[in-house]
Design an enzyme around this catalytic site. Structure first.
Site, short mmCIF file in Angstrom:
data_model
loop_
_atom_site.label_atom_id
_atom_site.label_comp_id
_atom_site.label_asym_id
_atom_site.label_seq_id
_atom_site.Cartn_x
_atom_site.Cartn_y
_atom_site.Cartn_z
N ARG A 1 -9.14 -7.58 -51.65
CA ARG A 1 -7.67 -7.78 -51.55
C ARG A 1 -7.03 -7.60 -52.92
O ARG A 1 -6.03 -6.89 -53.07
CB ARG A 1 -7.38 -9.19 -51.01
CG ARG A 1 -7.69 -9.30 -49.53
CD ARG A 1 -7.37 -10.68 -48.97
NE ARG A 1 -7.53 -10.66 -47.52
CZ ARG A 1 -7.96 -11.67 -46.79
NH1 ARG A 1 -8.28 -12.81 -47.35
NH2 ARG A 1 -8.08 -11.55 -45.48
N HIS B 1 -13.78 -20.28 -51.30
CA HIS B 1 -12.87 -19.41 -50.53
C HIS B 1 -11.69 -20.24 -50.04
O HIS B 1 -11.53 -20.48 -48.86
CB HIS B 1 -13.63 -18.81 -49.36
CG HIS B 1 -12.81 -17.88 -48.52
ND1 HIS B 1 -12.18 -16.76 -49.02
CD2 HIS B 1 -12.51 -17.90 -47.21
CE1 HIS B 1 -11.55 -16.15 -48.04
NE2 HIS B 1 -11.72 -16.83 -46.93
N ASP C 1 -22.55 -14.32 -27.88
CA ASP C 1 -21.33 -15.13 -27.81
C ASP C 1 -21.44 -16.06 -26.61
O ASP C 1 -22.10 -15.72 -25.62
CB ASP C 1 -20.07 -14.24 -27.68
CG ASP C 1 -18.80 -14.94 -28.14
OD1 ASP C 1 -18.23 -14.52 -29.17
OD2 ASP C 1 -18.38 -15.92 -27.47
N THR D 1 -17.99 -17.73 -40.95
CA THR D 1 -17.20 -18.80 -40.33
C THR D 1 -16.60 -19.72 -41.39
O THR D 1 -17.27 -20.12 -42.33
CB THR D 1 -18.10 -19.60 -39.35
OG1 THR D 1 -18.64 -18.71 -38.38
CG2 THR D 1 -17.32 -20.70 -38.66
N ASN D 2 -15.34 -20.08 -41.18
CA ASN D 2 -14.61 -20.97 -42.10
C ASN D 2 -14.70 -22.44 -41.69
O ASN D 2 -14.94 -22.72 -40.52
CB ASN D 2 -13.13 -20.57 -42.12
CG ASN D 2 -12.83 -19.55 -43.19
OD1 ASN D 2 -13.36 -19.60 -44.28
ND2 ASN D 2 -11.94 -18.60 -42.86
P1 A3D Z 1 -12.59 -15.05 -32.97
O1 A3D Z 1 -12.02 -13.73 -32.63
O2 A3D Z 1 -12.01 -16.27 -32.34
O3 A3D Z 1 -14.16 -15.00 -32.67
C1 A3D Z 1 -14.98 -16.12 -32.73
C2 A3D Z 1 -15.97 -15.99 -31.59
O4 A3D Z 1 -16.90 -17.08 -31.69
C3 A3D Z 1 -15.32 -16.10 -30.19
O5 A3D Z 1 -15.62 -14.92 -29.45
C4 A3D Z 1 -15.96 -17.34 -29.58
O6 A3D Z 1 -16.21 -17.21 -28.18
C5 A3D Z 1 -17.26 -17.42 -30.37
N1 A3D Z 1 -17.87 -18.73 -30.37
C6 A3D Z 1 -17.28 -19.95 -30.40
N2 A3D Z 1 -18.22 -20.91 -30.36
C7 A3D Z 1 -19.43 -20.30 -30.32
C8 A3D Z 1 -20.76 -20.75 -30.27
N3 A3D Z 1 -21.05 -22.05 -30.25
N4 A3D Z 1 -21.75 -19.82 -30.24
C9 A3D Z 1 -21.46 -18.50 -30.24
N5 A3D Z 1 -20.21 -18.01 -30.29
C10 A3D Z 1 -19.20 -18.91 -30.32
O7 A3D Z 1 -12.54 -15.29 -34.56
P2 A3D Z 1 -12.71 -14.20 -35.72
O8 A3D Z 1 -13.80 -13.27 -35.37
O9 A3D Z 1 -11.38 -13.68 -36.07
O10 A3D Z 1 -13.15 -15.16 -36.92
C11 A3D Z 1 -14.42 -15.80 -36.89
C12 A3D Z 1 -14.55 -16.81 -38.01
O11 A3D Z 1 -14.47 -16.14 -39.27
C13 A3D Z 1 -13.46 -17.89 -38.06
O12 A3D Z 1 -14.05 -19.14 -38.38
C14 A3D Z 1 -12.56 -17.43 -39.19
O13 A3D Z 1 -11.85 -18.51 -39.79
C15 A3D Z 1 -13.57 -16.85 -40.12
N6 A3D Z 1 -13.04 -15.92 -41.13
C16 A3D Z 1 -13.56 -16.01 -42.37
C17 A3D Z 1 -13.13 -15.17 -43.36
C18 A3D Z 1 -13.71 -15.28 -44.73
O14 A3D Z 1 -13.33 -14.55 -45.62
C19 A3D Z 1 -14.74 -16.26 -45.01
C20 A3D Z 1 -12.13 -14.21 -43.09
C21 A3D Z 1 -11.62 -14.13 -41.81
C22 A3D Z 1 -12.09 -15.00 -40.83
#
Ligand code: A3D
Length: 320
Positions: A152, A176, A34, A120-121
């Site tokens: 779900r 999605h 990260d 990632t979305n």
């Molecule tokens: P979050 O808890 O914000 O974690 C994302 C992490 O990515 C953070 O710790 C950031 O520091 C890190 N980050 C940002 N930029 C970079 C980079 N350049 N290199 C490395 N790390 C970085 O988010 P989350 O874990 O809740 O969600 C992550 C992603 O999944 C988001 O884009 C959500 O929209 C997506 N998501 C997708 C679904 C699907 O079903 C496809 C479901 C839920 C969430």
């Protein structure tokens, strides 16, 4: 036998949950990457300290440098930003496209033989961009969405009908987004298709329609409740089932965003369809024949994904 190496790019809510599940299921050693300093190290240490209690063996390494993912067997990508209330998945496009470029370059340099799962979305566009940036063979990269959307739907059905989730099968295909395609005809309880359950009077058509609609909006429902981010337990569990199928050559048939090259009349996009995941990655794309109505829904969903991919090409002309 050496342990497998699982690299998690992004150590946020989903990344941390993935790391915990990898340990609990003893799938291998974990690299948590990260850009936020200390976060992957802290989460890794915290989970490692839970291992004596739960009794699993896994090494956790936090990293800010891509060299740490060298030789990873599986890479799961959650880096980027999640939705906040009022945001659509598509609002994330510009920011997360830049993140995919950095991640893709890292994978290309250090883990070109890995099986990569993107979360990632906006999912279908980000997995498309990640494949371009990483140069991975299209059989070695998939997007996670269908397993979650279907889970779900399965949960809602099981709750409504009053049976175990284990006996509920469901398929959600397409992109999605809110125009995803829950495939009612191929969804069943103990092998009995949902339309038959309606005929048998177990559920009403109105119940079924409501569950389909709730599934489509399932991500937004959680975002509205959490207020500070999006779902992470079920997304992480879903991606782990895909990784496990690859690592253990289970050959599970799971709905994933996979690269289509003529199947379903689509060429060059990643769209949610059933695939078989085994030791070679995506070993088969299951080309289901749609009814007229399903086809129309699927095509609408494909058009949304095409729109997002076109937007990526406009933002970053090197992708065109
Ligand atoms: P979050 O808890 O914000 O974690 C994302 C992490 O990515 C953070 O710790 C950031 O520091 C890190 N980050 C940002 N930029 C970079 C980079 N350049 N290199 C490395 N790390 C970085 O988010 P989350 O874990 O809740 O969600 C992550 C992603 O999944 C988001 O884009 C959500 O929209 C997506 N998501 C997708 C679904 C699907 O079903 C496809 C479901 C839920 C969430």
């Amino acid at each position: 036998m050496a342990r497998k190496k699982i690299a998690l790019i992004g150590a946020g809510q989903i990344g941390g949950t993935l790391a915990h599940l990898v340990g609990l299921k003893e799938l291998g050693d974990v690299i948590l990457f990260d850009i936020a300093e200390g976060v992957p190290q802290g989460k890794g240490l915290d989970i490692a300290e839970s291992a004596p209690v739960d009794g699993f063996d896994a090494r956790y390494t936090g990293a800010q440098d891509y060299s740490a993912i060298q030789g990873a067997d599986v890479v799961i990508v959650t880096a980027g930003v999640p939705r906040k209330p009022g945001m659509s998945r598509d609002d994330l496009l510009g920011i997360n496209l830049k993140v995919m470029e950095a991640v893709g370059n890292g994978i290309k340099q250090y883990a070109p033989d890995a099986f990569v799962i993107c979360i990632t979305n906006p999912l279908d566009a980000m997995v498309w961009a990640l494949q371009k940036f990483s140069g991975l063979p299209p059989t070695k990269i998939v997007g996670m969405a269908g397993v979650l959307d279907s889970a779900r739907f399965r949960h809602f059905i099981a709750e409504k009908v009053g049976v175990s989730v284990k006996d509920v099968q469901a398929y959600t295909l397409g992109g999605h987004g809110d125009d995803m395609v829950p495939l009612v005809r191929y969804s069943s309880v103990g092998g009995v298709p949902l339309p038959d359950l309606v005929k048998m009077g177990w559920i009403s058509q109105a119940d079924l329609d409501a569950m389909v609609e709730r599934t489509r909006k399932g991500g937004g429902e959680i975002v509205a409740l959490l207020k500070t981010g999006s779902a992470y337990y079920a997304p992480a569990a879903s991606a782990i089932s895909m990784a496990e199928s690859y690592l253990k050559d289970q050959r599970r048939m799971l709905p994933c965003a996979a690269h289509l090259s003529s199947q379903y009349g689509v060429d060059g996009l990643f769209i949610g369809v059933p695939v078989v995941i085994g030791a070679n990655g995506v070993e088969r794309i299951v080309d289901i024949e749609f009814t007229g109505e399903e086809k129309a829904m699927f095509e609408k969903s494909v058009a949304s994904v095409q729109g997002l991919v076109d937007a990526c090409k406009t933002i970053n002309p090197s992708l065109a």
